[in-house]
Design a protein around this motif. Sequence first.
Motif, PDB file in Angstrom:
ATOM      1  N   ILE A  62       0.785  -1.226   0.066  1.00 33.20           N
ATOM      2  CA  ILE A  62      -0.147   0.151  -0.233  1.00 33.20           C
ATOM      3  C   ILE A  62       0.936   1.142  -0.092  1.00 33.20           C
ATOM      4  N   TYR A  63       1.936   1.236   0.809  1.00 32.13           N
ATOM      5  CA  TYR A  63       2.715   2.437   0.883  1.00 32.13           C
ATOM      6  C   TYR A  63       3.413   2.584  -0.092  1.00 32.13           C
ATOM      7  N   THR A  64       4.013   1.564  -0.877  1.00 30.97           N
ATOM      8  CA  THR A  64       4.789   1.827  -2.198  1.00 30.97           C
ATOM      9  C   THR A  64       3.820   2.348  -3.168  1.00 30.97           C
ATOM     10  N   SER A  65       2.806   1.899  -3.064  1.00 31.63           N
ATOM     11  CA  SER A  65       1.759   2.242  -4.249  1.00 31.63           C
ATOM     12  C   SER A  65       1.457   3.790  -4.153  1.00 31.63           C
TER      13      SER A  65
ATOM     14  N   LEU B 158     -15.967   1.332  -1.639  1.00 31.48           N
ATOM     15  CA  LEU B 158     -15.783   1.006  -0.584  1.00 31.48           C
ATOM     16  C   LEU B 158     -16.121  -0.595  -0.376  1.00 31.48           C
ATOM     17  N   LEU B 159     -17.093  -1.165  -1.447  1.00 34.86           N
ATOM     18  CA  LEU B 159     -17.277  -2.640  -1.339  1.00 34.86           C
ATOM     19  C   LEU B 159     -16.039  -3.059  -1.697  1.00 34.86           C
ATOM     20  N   ASP B 160     -15.332  -2.783  -2.912  1.00 30.35           N
ATOM     21  CA  ASP B 160     -14.005  -3.148  -3.306  1.00 30.35           C
ATOM     22  C   ASP B 160     -12.962  -2.972  -2.169  1.00 30.35           C
ATOM     23  N   ARG B 161     -12.909  -2.258  -1.260  1.00 29.88           N
ATOM     24  CA  ARG B 161     -12.039  -2.067  -0.198  1.00 29.88           C
ATOM     25  C   ARG B 161     -12.322  -3.302   0.870  1.00 29.88           C
ATOM     26  N   ALA B 162     -13.289  -3.612   0.723  1.00 27.66           N
ATOM     27  CA  ALA B 162     -13.711  -4.735   1.833  1.00 27.66           C
ATOM     28  C   ALA B 162     -13.170  -6.068   1.577  1.00 27.66           C
ATOM     29  N   GLU B 163     -12.810  -5.938   0.129  1.00 23.54           N
ATOM     30  CA  GLU B 163     -12.205  -7.255  -0.563  1.00 23.54           C
ATOM     31  C   GLU B 163     -10.662  -7.212  -0.298  1.00 23.54           C
ATOM     32  N   LEU B 164     -10.181  -6.168  -0.033  1.00 17.08           N
ATOM     33  CA  LEU B 164      -8.657  -5.738  -0.249  1.00 17.08           C
ATOM     34  C   LEU B 164      -8.025  -6.553   0.970  1.00 17.08           C
ATOM     35  N   ASN B 165      -8.185  -6.950   1.860  1.00 19.44           N
ATOM     36  CA  ASN B 165      -7.455  -7.562   2.929  1.00 19.44           C
ATOM     37  C   ASN B 165      -7.308  -9.151   2.630  1.00 19.44           C
TER      38      ASN B 165
ATOM     39  N   ARG C  87      -5.226  -7.300  -9.726  1.00 17.90           N
ATOM     40  CA  ARG C  87      -6.715  -7.091  -8.961  1.00 17.90           C
ATOM     41  C   ARG C  87      -6.469  -6.612  -7.747  1.00 17.90           C
ATOM     42  N   VAL C  88      -5.499  -6.550  -6.818  1.00 19.29           N
ATOM     43  CA  VAL C  88      -5.137  -5.976  -5.771  1.00 19.29           C
ATOM     44  C   VAL C  88      -5.083  -4.400  -6.030  1.00 19.29           C
ATOM     45  N   ASP C  89      -4.365  -4.265  -7.290  1.00 24.65           N
ATOM     46  CA  ASP C  89      -4.212  -2.761  -7.282  1.00 24.65           C
ATOM     47  C   ASP C  89      -5.333  -2.189  -7.832  1.00 24.65           C
ATOM     48  N   GLU C  90      -6.285  -2.739  -8.639  1.00 22.12           N
ATOM     49  CA  GLU C  90      -7.620  -2.243  -8.891  1.00 22.12           C
ATOM     50  C   GLU C  90      -8.373  -1.839  -7.686  1.00 22.12           C
ATOM     51  N   GLU C  91      -8.188  -2.751  -6.694  1.00 24.43           N
ATOM     52  CA  GLU C  91      -8.972  -2.419  -5.354  1.00 24.43           C
ATOM     53  C   GLU C  91      -8.712  -1.246  -4.614  1.00 24.43           C
ATOM     54  N   LEU C  92      -7.221  -1.067  -4.848  1.00 23.13           N
ATOM     55  CA  LEU C  92      -6.547  -0.138  -3.946  1.00 23.13           C
ATOM     56  C   LEU C  92      -6.949   1.218  -4.568  1.00 23.13           C
ATOM     57  N   GLY C  93      -7.190   1.250  -5.830  1.00 24.68           N
ATOM     58  CA  GLY C  93      -7.631   2.688  -6.275  1.00 24.68           C
ATOM     59  C   GLY C  93      -6.434   3.697  -6.394  1.00 24.68           C
ATOM     60  N   ASP C  94      -6.993   4.904  -6.254  1.00 24.51           N
ATOM     61  CA  ASP C  94      -6.004   5.951  -6.393  1.00 24.51           C
ATOM     62  C   ASP C  94      -5.299   6.341  -5.032  1.00 24.51           C
ATOM     63  N   MET C  95      -4.142   5.757  -4.738  1.00 19.16           N
ATOM     64  CA  MET C  95      -3.555   5.899  -3.557  1.00 19.16           C
ATOM     65  C   MET C  95      -3.039   7.330  -3.246  1.00 19.16           C
ATOM     66  N   SER C  96      -3.219   8.206  -4.197  1.00 18.10           N
ATOM     67  CA  SER C  96      -2.896   9.648  -3.953  1.00 18.10           C
ATOM     68  C   SER C  96      -3.953  10.213  -3.195  1.00 18.10           C
ATOM     69  N   THR C  97      -5.063   9.974  -3.131  1.00 17.85           N
ATOM     70  CA  THR C  97      -6.056  10.156  -1.936  1.00 17.85           C
ATOM     71  C   THR C  97      -5.766  10.061  -0.542  1.00 17.85           C
ATOM     72  N   ASP C  98      -5.846  10.863   0.243  1.00 19.65           N
ATOM     73  CA  ASP C  98      -5.603  10.507   1.706  1.00 19.65           C
ATOM     74  C   ASP C  98      -6.498   9.464   2.295  1.00 19.65           C
TER      75      ASP C  98
ATOM     76  N   GLY D 243      -7.333   4.551   4.642  1.00 19.89           N
ATOM     77  CA  GLY D 243      -8.515   3.517   4.718  1.00 19.89           C
ATOM     78  C   GLY D 243      -7.959   2.162   4.281  1.00 19.89           C
ATOM     79  N   ALA D 244      -6.960   1.996   3.499  1.00 22.05           N
ATOM     80  CA  ALA D 244      -6.409   0.876   3.005  1.00 22.05           C
ATOM     81  C   ALA D 244      -5.587   0.219   4.200  1.00 22.05           C
ATOM     82  N   VAL D 245      -4.749   1.121   4.779  1.00 19.70           N
ATOM     83  CA  VAL D 245      -4.047   0.628   5.836  1.00 19.70           C
ATOM     84  C   VAL D 245      -4.876   0.077   6.981  1.00 19.70           C
ATOM     85  N   ARG D 246      -5.912   1.027   7.308  1.00 22.26           N
ATOM     86  CA  ARG D 246      -6.836   0.639   8.612  1.00 22.26           C
ATOM     87  C   ARG D 246      -7.670  -0.770   8.109  1.00 22.26           C
TER      88      ARG D 246
END
Lengths: 220, 195
Positions: free
Chosen positions: A156-159, B116-123, B167-178, B183-186
Motif C-alpha cells: 500500500i505504501y509503495t503504491s 468501499l465494497l471493493d475495499r472490503a475485499e482488499l485484505n 486485482r489488488v491494485d484495482e481494489e486499491l484505487g487511487d492511493m494519492s487520495t488521503d 482507509g486501505a492501511v486501516r
Amino acid sequence: MSTPYDIDAVLPDGTIEALPPGTNVLITGPAMVGKREVAFKLLASGHETGEGVLCVSTSASASSMLDEFERYVPTLDRDRVAIVDCSGSDSQRAIREIATERVSSPGDLTGISIGTAKLLQRFSEQDVSDVRHGLVSISTLIQYLDLNTVFKFLHIYTSRIADTDGLGVFTLESVSHDPQTVNTITSEFDCVIELREGEDGREIRVRGLPGASRTWRAFD
Amino acid sequence: MSENGPPVVLVVEDEPDVAETYRRWLRSSYDVRVAPDGATAMTELDGDVDVVLLDRMMPEMAGEEVLREIRDREIDCRVAMVSAVDPDFDIVEMGFDAYVTKPPDRDELTGTIERLLDRAELNDDLQEYYSLVARQSALQAEKTEAELAESDEYAALVDRIERERERVDEELGDMSTDTEFVGAVREIMDDEGGE
C-alpha cells in the motif's frame, strides 16, 4: 513531476544517477554496512533544488534523525524536512524545529499512515510537490508485526508513493531475516541496492532497473 | 458483511426527502436501510451492513459519534461521511473511510459505495497475493535460477502473482487520495490481532 529524481554522486559511477518519479528503492545489507547513510544521502540529494523529505523513523527519535540529515546536508532547509517519529522518545527539540508527527509504536501502521498523510499535505500547502519518502527501517516493523501485515503495508505504501510521483527509500537488515523473508520484501520494490563488506572494503550492487549492472563494485 | 444477496447499505440521514432520494437511487443495486437519526442507526447496524452513508450534521447524535460507536462495537463495515462542509483533515483522523460532498449526485454516491465494497475485499486479496509471493520467495531461496527457469510450476506461479497483483491494485484505487490511502492501511490492520 515528470523529471527524474537526481541521485547524482550518491552511488558509484556506472550504477544509477537518477530515478524516475514513482520509483521505490530498497537498500539491504548486513548491520553496520552503512544502509542508513546511503538512505539519508538518497533522501537528501534533491534538497538543494527545493524537494521535500518525509521520513518515517521506526526507532530513532526525530531529533537524532535531524542530526543525521544535517550531517549530509549542512544547508538543510528545515521547512522541507518532516518526520514521523515512532520511537516513543519524548524529546521536544526536533518537534519544535521541524514538522513532526508522533506515533506511539512502530506497530501502529494506521497512525504512521495518518502521520505521513498530514505531513505530505503540509508540503503541498508549501508548494513542495517533489517529495522523497524514507522508511528506516522495515526490520523494526517486522519485529512488531506479522510479516504478512508488513508486506501488505509495504504494498500500500509503495503504491501511495508511486501514485503521488514521489521517490521511496526503504532499508532492510538482510542478515537477521531468513532468505525467504528478504525475497518476499524485495519483491515489492522496483530497485534494490545491496551493500556488503568485501575483502577490499565495502561493495555495492544495484538490481531491478533497466541499465543497472548486476555486478558488485567497490563503494567507499 | 452480507453473505448472500445484494450488499446492504445503511443511509443515516435526518432529512426525509434526502433519504428518500438516496433510497430511490440505490435500491436497484443494494438492499437499502434508512435511519433518520444516530440512535436508530445503531439499532439498524448489524453484521450484514456493508456500507454506511452517514450525514455529518444531525441533531442529537452527530456523525462522528455514530462512527465512534461503530468502531467501538467492531462492526466490520465501511463508513462514508456525507457533508455539505468541505472536509478537512479531521475526516481521515476520525476514521471515516470516504467522504461525499453534499448534495451528491447519483454517480458520485454509487461510485463511493462501489469503492468501499471493493475495499472490503482488499485484505483478503492482499493476503492471497502475499501467500503467492511467499511461495515464490521460498522457491527462489531453495532453487537455482536455471532450475526455476525450467519449472512450469514456477512459471504458472509467476502468472498468478501478476494477475493477483492487478486485482489488488484495482481494489486499491487511487492511493494519492488521503482517505483512500489511510482507509486501505486501516483495512489491513483490522486483522492484525490486538493492534
